[in-house]
Write a protein that holds these residues in place. Structure first.
Motif, short mmCIF file in Angstrom:
data_model
loop_
_atom_site.label_atom_id
_atom_site.label_comp_id
_atom_site.label_asym_id
_atom_site.label_seq_id
_atom_site.Cartn_x
_atom_site.Cartn_y
_atom_site.Cartn_z
N ASP A 38 -21.17 6.69 18.37
CA ASP A 38 -21.85 7.25 19.49
C ASP A 38 -22.36 6.27 20.61
OD1 ASP A 38 -24.06 6.59 18.03
OD2 ASP A 38 -25.04 8.38 18.46
N GLU A 39 -21.92 5.05 20.08
CA GLU A 39 -22.48 3.91 20.93
C GLU A 39 -21.78 3.72 22.21
OE1 GLU A 39 -24.93 1.30 17.82
OE2 GLU A 39 -22.91 0.82 18.26
N ASP A 40 -22.12 3.19 23.37
CA ASP A 40 -21.50 2.94 24.61
C ASP A 40 -20.94 1.64 24.63
OD1 ASP A 40 -20.59 3.14 27.00
OD2 ASP A 40 -22.28 3.44 28.05
N PHE A 41 -19.73 1.69 24.50
CA PHE A 41 -18.99 0.00 24.74
C PHE A 41 -18.01 0.02 25.57
CE2 PHE A 41 -20.24 0.55 20.01
CZ PHE A 41 -20.76 -0.70 19.79
N SER A 42 -18.24 1.09 26.90
CA SER A 42 -17.43 0.97 27.96
C SER A 42 -17.77 -0.07 28.82
CB SER A 42 -17.60 2.34 28.52
OG SER A 42 -18.86 2.57 29.05
N PHE A 43 -18.61 -0.77 28.86
CA PHE A 43 -18.77 -1.85 29.73
C PHE A 43 -18.05 -3.15 29.33
CE2 PHE A 43 -21.88 1.08 31.34
CZ PHE A 43 -21.97 0.69 32.80
N SER B 237 -27.78 3.14 30.79
CA SER B 237 -26.82 4.01 30.22
C SER B 237 -27.39 4.94 29.27
CB SER B 237 -25.28 3.38 29.63
OG SER B 237 -24.55 4.15 29.20
N LYS B 238 -27.25 6.17 29.23
CA LYS B 238 -27.82 7.08 28.34
C LYS B 238 -26.81 8.10 27.90
CE LYS B 238 -31.75 9.75 27.17
NZ LYS B 238 -32.87 10.57 27.57
N LYS B 239 -26.62 8.48 26.62
CA LYS B 239 -25.72 9.52 26.34
C LYS B 239 -26.34 10.83 26.46
CE LYS B 239 -22.71 10.67 22.33
NZ LYS B 239 -22.00 10.48 21.23
N ILE C 211 -24.33 8.92 30.80
CA ILE C 211 -24.58 8.92 32.19
C ILE C 211 -25.11 7.65 32.71
CG2 ILE C 211 -26.35 10.06 33.93
CD1 ILE C 211 -24.18 11.89 32.67
N LYS C 212 -24.76 7.11 33.84
CA LYS C 212 -25.06 5.76 34.30
C LYS C 212 -25.92 5.94 35.57
CE LYS C 212 -21.44 4.07 31.60
NZ LYS C 212 -19.87 3.79 31.34
#
Length: 106
Positions: free
Chosen positions: A101-106, A43-45, A53-54
């Protein structure tokens, strides 16, 4: 075939690895017949619009040895031909300092 929810499998184990601007997720899931497999997600912003984007690959147990061998050979090649400086990332995960901006969607 069933709907999307039927394609989701039971998650047995999950490991999250943050590495700079990327986050990797290593998930062990079980099929209906209780066979385990691995999903590896990067996963990268995206800088332009902030969208994550995953990319995901599925790794099945019959391929573990060949995959591990190929990955080891590739990493060994790079280490033999270029200096590799492993970065040490430190993250503060306390709620008051977590970045928006950290991805905590999982």
């Amino acid at each position: 075939m069933g709907d999307f929810e039927n394609r989701e499998r039971e998650e047995v184990f999950s490991k999250k690895v943050r590495a700079g601007k990327r986050t990797y997720f290593f998930d062990v899931k079980a099929t209906r017949s209780n066979d385990y497999y691995v999903t590896i997600t990067e996963s990268k912003k995206r800088l332009e619009d902030g969208v994550f984007i995953k990319h995901k690959i599925f790794l099945y147990k019959e391929d573990f040895e060949k995959f591990a061998e190929g990955l080891k050979d590739t990493v060994d090649y790079i280490k033999a031909h270029q200096d590799v400086q492993e970065k040490r990332y430190e993250f503060n995960e306390t709620p008051e300092t977590a970045r928006a901006d950290e991805d905590f969607s999982f």
